[in-house]
Design an enzyme around this catalytic site. Structure first.
Site, short mmCIF file in Angstrom:
data_model
loop_
_atom_site.label_atom_id
_atom_site.label_comp_id
_atom_site.label_asym_id
_atom_site.label_seq_id
_atom_site.Cartn_x
_atom_site.Cartn_y
_atom_site.Cartn_z
N LYS A 1 1.00 -1.37 -0.12
CA LYS A 1 0.00 0.02 -0.10
C LYS A 1 0.80 1.26 0.19
O LYS A 1 0.51 2.33 -0.55
CB LYS A 1 -1.03 -0.01 1.08
N ASP B 1 -10.05 2.73 2.01
CA ASP B 1 -10.00 2.12 3.39
C ASP B 1 -10.71 2.92 4.31
O ASP B 1 -11.49 2.49 5.27
CB ASP B 1 -8.75 1.71 3.72
#
Ligand code: ATR
Length: 280
Positions: free
Chosen positions: A80, A116
């Protein structure tokens, strides 16, 4: 959607669009099940695969995705942060969070974004009925998942306290995202909160909780990022003390729903995605 409909492979054509998730190690991911079920319900000519990409191969993987015209990649652990160097642009929210979990092709460009934080916020709002503006939120943990949810809660106007086993990480995250306060996990009983979110890995596959049951209160909302088991010890104890709870699966379902909406432009069938998550 019936079990049978879900198990029918998508029809592939020369125009079929490719989406997927890059992660390592391969492990178990429910993303293909959720996205492929949604593609079928929406009638999208697209297929979603899981790619086990070693850290040293990430650059090659993204260049390959670019060459193949991959429509969207979800980016999971451990990529990420590193993936931010491989895309053409990282949007403002992903830059603030410091992590990209979604790479979407827009024209010839690959854009990095982060769902997220919206996944967490949407799960609290849609499943938990939370009014986050002005509410008092407490986040357990200070890793990557905590960073996303603290960002989301601050974005929605909540006052946030961060509690972590390692106090210095909580303090650092608190400063970096302008949260209100920070402390150790055992300080929970001293804190007045309306919403509690666990982002630590405590409870994953084990019947343990990051906090004492006595620190949990009625008339609060508790969400756990841990989704296996579906009802963690934290959620069970919160429920028995009169709190409302949101299972971790909803965080994952909503972050996936927003990914799908981003490239397809269609509202995601979250219930279908949640059912696919359950059987994956
Ligand atoms: P992620 O990116 O998934 O959030 P991470 O960055 O490794 O993962 O963070 C894991 C979080 O779980 C951290 O807040 C960690 O606490 P520390 O900062 O003290 O390491 C927390 N955590 C992991 N195991 C824990 C345990 N046994 N008890 C309490 N907290 C734990």
């Amino acid at each position: 959607m019936t079990e049978r409909a879900r198990s029918i492979p998508p029809t592939l054509s020369p125009a079929t669009q490719l989406c997927g998730v890059v992660l390592h190690p391969a492990g178990h991911t429910r993303s293909p099940a959720m996205h492929n079920a949604a593609f079928r319900v929406l009638g999208l000519d697209a297929v979603y695969l899981a790619f086990d990409v070693r850290p040293e191969a990430l650059g090659d993987a993204i260049r390959g995705a670019r060459a193949f015209g991959v429509r969207q990649l979800a980016v999971s652990i451990p990529h990420k942060i590193e993936v931010m160097k491989e895309v053409d642009e990282v949007d403002d929210t992903a830059t603030s969070i410091g992590a990209v979990n979604t790479v979407t092709r827009e024209g010839e460009r690959l854009i990095g974004s982060n769902t997220d934080w919206t996944g967490a916020v949407r799960a609290l709002e849609h499943q938990g009925g939370a009014e986050l503006d002005g509410c008092r939120a407490c986040v357990l943990g200070a890793g990557g998942a905590a960073r996303s949810v603290v960002f989301g809660l601050r974005e929605r106007g909540a006052q946030v306290t961060i509690l972590n086993r390692t106090r210095s990480r909580a303090d650092e995250l608190c400063r970096s995202l302008s949260a209100e306060a920070s402390g150790n996990l055992d300080a929970l009983h001293e804190i007045d909160y309306d919403v509690l979110v666990n982002t630590t890995s405590v409870g994953l596959g084990e019947d343990v909780s990051p906090v004492a049951a006595a620190a949990l209160r009625e008339d609060t909302l508790v969400m756990d990022a841990v989704y296996d088991p579906a009802e963690t010890r934290l959620l069970r104890e919160a429920r028995s003390r009169g709190a409302r709870t949101v299972a971790g699966k909803w965080w994952l379902v909503h972050q996936a729903a927003e990914q799908l909406e981003r490239w397809s432009g269609q509202p995601a069938p979250t219930d279908v995605m949640a059912s696919a998550f359950d059987v994956a």
